[in-house]
Write an enzyme that holds these catalytic residues in place. Structure first.
Site, short mmCIF file in Angstrom:
data_model
loop_
_atom_site.label_atom_id
_atom_site.label_comp_id
_atom_site.label_asym_id
_atom_site.label_seq_id
_atom_site.Cartn_x
_atom_site.Cartn_y
_atom_site.Cartn_z
N LYS A 114 0.81 -1.23 0.00
CA LYS A 114 0.00 0.00 0.00
C LYS A 114 0.84 1.27 0.00
O LYS A 114 0.36 2.33 -0.37
CB LYS A 114 -0.95 0.01 1.19
CG LYS A 114 -1.99 -1.09 1.11
CD LYS A 114 -3.31 -0.67 1.69
CE LYS A 114 -4.37 -1.65 1.27
NZ LYS A 114 -5.70 -1.28 1.62
N LYS A 195 -6.58 -10.27 -5.78
CA LYS A 195 -7.75 -10.62 -4.98
C LYS A 195 -8.94 -9.72 -5.27
O LYS A 195 -8.76 -8.57 -5.69
CB LYS A 195 -7.41 -10.61 -3.49
CG LYS A 195 -7.37 -9.25 -2.84
CD LYS A 195 -7.40 -9.37 -1.31
CE LYS A 195 -7.44 -7.97 -0.69
NZ LYS A 195 -7.57 -7.94 0.73
N LYS A 198 -12.60 -4.65 -2.14
CA LYS A 198 -13.60 -3.59 -2.04
C LYS A 198 -13.18 -2.33 -2.77
O LYS A 198 -13.97 -1.60 -3.29
CB LYS A 198 -13.76 -3.15 -0.59
CG LYS A 198 -14.19 -4.16 0.39
CD LYS A 198 -14.39 -3.44 1.73
CE LYS A 198 -14.35 -4.38 2.91
NZ LYS A 198 -13.01 -4.51 3.46
P1 TYM Z 1 -10.64 -6.35 5.23
O1 TYM Z 1 -11.79 -5.45 5.47
O2 TYM Z 1 -9.65 -5.98 4.18
O3 TYM Z 1 -11.14 -7.77 4.88
C1 TYM Z 1 -12.08 -8.41 5.74
C2 TYM Z 1 -11.87 -9.92 5.72
O4 TYM Z 1 -12.16 -10.43 4.43
C3 TYM Z 1 -11.03 -11.17 3.96
N1 TYM Z 1 -10.95 -10.96 2.50
C4 TYM Z 1 -10.92 -11.95 1.61
N2 TYM Z 1 -10.94 -13.29 1.75
C5 TYM Z 1 -10.92 -14.04 0.63
N3 TYM Z 1 -10.87 -13.51 -0.61
C6 TYM Z 1 -10.84 -12.16 -0.80
N4 TYM Z 1 -10.80 -11.66 -2.02
C7 TYM Z 1 -10.87 -11.31 0.34
N5 TYM Z 1 -10.86 -9.97 0.52
C8 TYM Z 1 -10.90 -9.78 1.86
C9 TYM Z 1 -9.83 -10.57 4.69
O5 TYM Z 1 -8.77 -11.48 4.77
C10 TYM Z 1 -10.42 -10.30 6.04
O6 TYM Z 1 -10.44 -11.46 6.84
N6 TYM Z 1 -7.36 -5.69 8.82
C11 TYM Z 1 -8.62 -6.32 8.58
C12 TYM Z 1 -9.70 -5.82 9.51
C13 TYM Z 1 -9.37 -5.99 10.95
C14 TYM Z 1 -9.29 -7.23 11.66
C15 TYM Z 1 -8.93 -6.88 12.99
C16 TYM Z 1 -9.48 -8.55 11.29
C17 TYM Z 1 -9.09 -4.99 11.83
N7 TYM Z 1 -8.82 -5.54 13.06
C18 TYM Z 1 -8.77 -7.87 13.98
C19 TYM Z 1 -9.32 -9.54 12.29
C20 TYM Z 1 -8.95 -9.17 13.61
C21 TYM Z 1 -9.02 -5.97 7.15
O7 TYM Z 1 -8.54 -5.06 6.57
O8 TYM Z 1 -9.93 -6.67 6.62
#
Ligand code: TYM
Length: 328
Positions: A114, A195, A198
């Site tokens: 990023k 991947k 969003k």
């Molecule tokens: P975020 O919002 O990017 O993604 C949320 C969850 O969805 C999973 N994910 C995917 N899994 C499979 N294929 C995809 N294309 C795909 N895109 C997203 C991500 O792996 C994630 O599990 N940092 C985290 C949010 C967070 C968090 C935490 C998670 C903040 N604090 C504590 C767990 C524990 C995030 O950016 O997720």
């Protein structure tokens, strides 16, 4: 003793099919097991690491909560909350930051990706995984269901916890990442080398949980594949078809082999029609529930309950940490 399970999603765009498969569907299954105590939140503080339009963000946080419930999270069983409603988490995060090395944080793949090529990115992008460690460690989570892209962050949380425990005495449980079935990462439909995200600019490659069933079908029918016209799983040489097989397998709860055998020689058109109908039916169903919940007037009560459960645990952990490090 119940297993404590926690995860969060960042409101930086509409929830996608990737989020559903990578995180939410697993959480639903886990929350149906009464041996588990489940926490699910909207990681709105994490969203601020990159600029968000304030009114869009505010609206989206609410939509995420309603969508969690529409996807099957039962607020009677699960503590659902908004990260920024728990003001103890940033305090915990600061103390953890002071126990994390710059080298560790700057080696994180997501940070490198990023920040790459950018002159100006926020410090929040660097400290992002430490805030994530605070999210996980405050409640002594045993398991953190995430997609494979977040595994490294959970491992960092574990390293920080271990270091803190060694320095100050046992304070945190060491969390384990729980990677969705076979570590699948749902790929962009137009460019299956990356991947499904969003924040992707080409909407044809990304299925939002808010897309109409017609759009969902259209996007799947238009997914990039290859010219072999044989359906089988080979992530390296057939990333588009393998991605569709992953999607179909999770939604239908059938094995990949079973689906591939059925559609092997029937042509990509028929196979895509099958995946399109599975996905659009599922999303149609979720949207029906979403419309009911968002208009039900129950969200505030649900959030208050989740907030209190999480604040209580975070407060206790914060006091313990402050005492241990010599603050008070
Ligand atoms: P975020 O919002 O990017 O993604 C949320 C969850 O969805 C999973 N994910 C995917 N899994 C499979 N294929 C995809 N294309 C795909 N895109 C997203 C991500 O792996 C994630 O599990 N940092 C985290 C949010 C967070 C968090 C935490 C998670 C903040 N604090 C504590 C767990 C524990 C995030 O950016 O997720």
């Amino acid at each position: 003793m119940k297993k404590r399970i926690l995860t969060g999603l960042k409101p930086t765009g509409e929830l996608t099919l990737g989020n559903y498969i990578g995180a939410i569907s697993q959480m639903v299954e886990l929350s149906n097991d009464e041996n588990n105590e489940v926490y699910l939140f909207v990681a709105d503080l994490h969203a601020l690491t990159e600029y968000q339009d304030p009114s869009t963000l505010r609206e989206r946080i609410k939509k995420f909560i309603a969508m969690y419930i529409a996807c099957g999270m039962d607020p009677e069983k699960v503590s659902i909350y908004i990260q920024s409603d728990n003001e103890y988490i940033p305090m915990i995060s600061w103390i953890l930051e002071c126990n994390t090395y710059y080298g560790e944080a700057s080696r994180m793949i997501q940070f490198k990706e990023k920040s790459k090529g950018k002159e100006n990115f926020t410090v929040g992008l660097l400290t992002y995984p430490i805030l994530m460690a605070a999210d996980i460690l405050y409640c002594d989570a045993d398991l953190v269901p995430v997609g494979i892209d977040q595994k490294q962050h959970v491992e960092l949380a574990r390293d920080i916890a271990e270091r803190f425990n060694n320095k100050y005495g046992k304070t945190f449980k060491l969390p384990e990442p729980l990677i969705s079935k076979e570590g699948i990462k749902i790929k962009d439909l137009k460019d299956p080398s990356k991947k499904m995200s969003k924040s992707e600019v080409n909407p044809n490659g990304v299925i939002s949980l808010f897309d109409s069933p017609e759009i969902v079908s259209k996007k799947i029918m238009g997914a990039t594949t290859d010219s072999e016209n044989l359906v089988y799983y080979d992530e390296e040489n057939k990333p588009g078809i393998s991605n569709l097989l992953n999607i179909a397998s999770v939604i239908s709860k059938r094995s990949i082999d079973d689906i591939a055998n059925e559609y092997k020689a029937s042509g990509y058109g028929n196979f895509k029609k099958y995946v399109a109908s599975l996905t659009s039916n599922m999303i149609n169903d979720i949207q029906g529930k979403y419309n009911y919940i968002i208009n039900s007037g129950k969200l505030e009560e649900i959030l208050n309950k989740g907030k209190e459960n999480s604040r209580k645990l975070a407060y206790e952990k914060m006091i313990e940490m402050k005492k241990k490090v010599g603050l008070n």
